[in-house]
Structures are given as C-alpha cells and as structure tokens.
Scaffold this active site. Structure first.
Site, PDB file in Angstrom:
ATOM      1  N   CYS A 231       0.044   4.340   1.833  1.00 17.82           N
ATOM      2  CA  CYS A 231      -0.355   4.256   3.373  1.00 17.82           C
ATOM      3  C   CYS A 231       1.192   4.006   4.087  1.00 17.82           C
ATOM      4  O   CYS A 231       1.552   4.769   4.764  1.00 17.82           O
ATOM      5  CB  CYS A 231      -1.085   2.690   3.866  1.00 17.82           C
ATOM      6  SG  CYS A 231      -2.285   2.150   2.984  1.00 17.82           S
ATOM      7  N   ASP A 232       1.774   3.684   2.651  1.00 20.80           N
ATOM      8  CA  ASP A 232       3.368   3.287   3.362  1.00 20.80           C
ATOM      9  C   ASP A 232       4.772   4.501   2.538  1.00 20.80           C
ATOM     10  O   ASP A 232       5.290   4.762   3.592  1.00 20.80           O
ATOM     11  CB  ASP A 232       3.970   1.863   3.549  1.00 20.80           C
ATOM     12  CG  ASP A 232       3.036   1.104   4.550  1.00 20.80           C
ATOM     13  OD1 ASP A 232       2.228   1.546   4.910  1.00 20.80           O
ATOM     14  OD2 ASP A 232       3.002   0.004   4.201  1.00 20.80           O
TER      15      ASP A 232
ATOM     16  N   CYS B 283       1.059  -0.711   0.389  1.00 21.22           N
ATOM     17  CA  CYS B 283      -0.141   0.343  -0.147  1.00 21.22           C
ATOM     18  C   CYS B 283       0.909   1.408   0.535  1.00 21.22           C
ATOM     19  O   CYS B 283       1.489   1.257   1.076  1.00 21.22           O
ATOM     20  CB  CYS B 283      -0.564   0.066   1.117  1.00 21.22           C
ATOM     21  SG  CYS B 283      -1.375   1.337   1.245  1.00 21.22           S
TER      22      CYS B 283
END
Ligand code: NAP
Length: 304
Positions: A136-137, A133
C-alpha cells in the site's frame, strides 16, 4: 425490522468469501459483513505464488476474483461493523453499527490484524513513516532508505518488494535465523540494496513529527546502532480480533476462537473459519478450505 439470511458470515477475507461461495452454491442465502474492505490480509501481498492451480496472481486480483465469484452467486456483502451476536430461541441475532440481522447460523471469519511492536510513537507516526503494508505505502518511499521489521514470509516479501522502489532496505530481525521460506531468503540475499540487521532488539523510534530512524541494540555485543530511515514497515505477524465474541464462543489464551478442523465452536450454529480460529497453519489455502468446511457444516446445521 431485521433482515433474515440463512447464514451470516463475519469477515470478507479469503475464509469468509469462500464460505459465501459454498453457502450460495448449497442453496442458502449468505450475508457477508465486513467493516473495512473485502479481501482481508491477502490484498497486502504483491504476489501469490503458492495457491494450487494458480501459478501467479496479485493478492488484490485474487481477492477481487473471490468477491466477484461470491457476489455473482448471489451473496450479499455489506460494509458494516458487527457489534454483537446473540443466540435467541434458536436464531442468531447479529447486530451491526447500522442494522440488525437474523440468521440460522453464523460463520466467524474475522481473520487477524497486524501485530504492533508496541513502541513509543509507533501508533502516532502511522502515515508519517510507520506502515504495516508495503504494497500500500511502498511507493511513497521511492528512492528513500527504509527498514522492515520481522523475519517471516511477510517481512521477506515486503523487503523484496521495497528493494525495487527504495535506495536501501534494512531487514531488522530479533534472531539470527529468519523464519520465512528459504527461496524468499535467497531472493533477498541477491539484492544489492538490502542489508540484514539480525539478532537485534528494537530500542527506539527516532524523529520529530515523524520517523527519521530507528535505534537497535545488538543482542550479542549490547551495542546500540542508529539506522537513519524515512520508513519502517512492521511485519511481525498478526493477532486475532475476537474480543467482541468472547461471551459467544470460547477463545484460547491468545484470543483465537477455539475450533477444530470441523470449524465448530462450542456454541451450536456458530462456526469459525480461517486465521481467526485455533490452528497451526495459516495460509491462503487453509483459509479457503476452512470457508468451505464451515459453510457446509453450517448448511448441515440448518438442515438438522
Ligand atoms: P510470522 O510468520 O508469524 O512471522 C512473524 C515474524 O515477526 C517472525 O520472524 C517473528 O520472530 C517476528 N516477531 C514476532 N513478534 C515480534 C516482536 N514482538 N518483535 C519483533 N519481532 C517479532 O508472520 P507473517 O510473516 O506475517 O506470516 C503469517 C503467516 O502468513 C505465516 O504462516 C506465513 O507463512 C503466511 N504468509 C505466507 C506468504 C506466502 O506464502 N506467500 C506470505 C505472507 C505470509 P521469530 O521468528 O523470532 O518468532
């Protein structure tokens, strides 16, 4: 004592929440069961720009809007993992890790999960260099060199997104042609800090207690190349997650629930909506459309 709803929906992604909206608006009570967080795959997309009528929206905001709309109409969303569903005297009994529910009809909207490369250390190093992701990261890799594996829309979007944070992004793909949309390819080619590494096979994930690089093999020359990166974002598509329903509904060889455009499975009163069912186009619009079709079919089933 089990709680009863007209329709139990498994999965709070776009298909599941759309189904809940249509069920509630048809006067039926809808319970949505979700094991993780609501929104499904779209929350990992930084920008949605192909949903008719909405020129641009973040995946997160899109999901939030769906959730607010469904719950605002009275749908109940519970964060529980479904462990089994059975047909019992015309009723569907849905068992979760913490409750038992009774329903007149069930809509399976379980979506799909990220496909792994299946390489040594891949699972072990999730959170230590391996991610599925980018939204997200990505921020954890600010100023660092990273790689994205894949050639579809997700990989191209991830690479575009990461090129804004990272000093360099390698797009690693197994073929010479990219599957993703042309406009994304063009946008990526304009980025000065992006290098395309095409027609290669992933050979090895390198590192000690986390990722420090990848080794790829050029499919034409057979030569290996080590690319030093601190992050690898794997974006090679999705796989269905329907194993626990294999005795309830028919699955195809890849594990998708066999259902046509009417979202009907081979079991009366059980419907399948969105990416979890057999279909050729898996998009936000088709997930939302399936939610509507499945919910209205479930309502008709309840009234038949
Ligand atoms: P996808 O379109 O299925 O692409 C997967 C990519 O990974 C392909 O390039 C494929 O290579 C590669 N791949 C598959 N298995 C592999 C393996 N074992 N090893 C190495 N590479 C592998 O998946 P996606 O990009 O996640 O997209 C899924 C769906 O969502 C698509 O319909 C896509 O259009 C849609 N989507 C849309 C948007 C948008 O419209 N904004 C954004 C994201 C996703 P090959 O090309 O060689 O098969």
């Amino acid at each position: 004592m089990s709680k009863a709803y007209d329709i139990v929906i498994v999965g709070a992604g776009t298909a599941g929440l759309s189904a809940a909206i249509y069920a509630q608006r048809s006067g039926k009570s809808a319970l949505v069961l979700e094991e993780l967080s609501y929104g499904g795959q779209i929350i990992n997309t930084p920008e949605v720009a192909n949903y008719p009528g909405i020129a641009k929206i973040s995946g997160f905001d899109f999901a939030q809007g769906l959730y607010d709309q469904a719950t605002g109409l009275g749908a109940v969303v519970e964060f529980e993992s479904v462990t089994g569903i059975e047909n019992a005297e015309g009723k569907k009994i849905v068992t979760t890790d913490s409750n038992v529910y009774e329903a007149g009809a069930v809509i399976l909207a379980t979506g799909a999960k990220n496909r792994p490369l299946g390489m040594e250390h891949e699972e072990e190093w999730i959170g230590s260099g391996i991610s599925y992701c980018a939204t997200c990261d990505g921020a954890f890799f600010k100023g660092k060199e990273v790689a994205v594996a894949g050639g579809g829309n997700t990989a191209l979007e991830d690479a575009i997104f990461l090129s804004g944070y990272c000093s360099k992004v390698y797009l690693i793909h197994r073929r010479n042609e990219l599957r993703g949309e042309k406009h994304l390819q063009e946008a990526l080619r304009k980025k000065e800090n992006v290098e395309f590494v095409l027609n290669v096979a992933m050979k090895e994930l390198v590192g000690e207690n986390g990722l420090s690089g990848v080794v790829v093999t050029d499919k034409e020359s057979g030569e290996d190349r080590t690319i030093n990166v601190s992050g690898l974002f794997i974006a090679i598509g999705q796989m269905p997650n329907n194993g626990k329903f294999e005795n309830l509904v028919a699955l195809d060889d890849a594990g998708y629930i066999i259902a046509g455009e009417d979202c009907k499975t081979n079991t009366d009163g059980i419907f399948a909506a969105g990416d979890c069912r057999t279909k050729t186009v898996r998009q936000l619009t088709t997930a939302a459309a399936d939610g509507a079709v499945a919910a209205l079919a479930a309502c008709a089933f309840l009234e038949s």
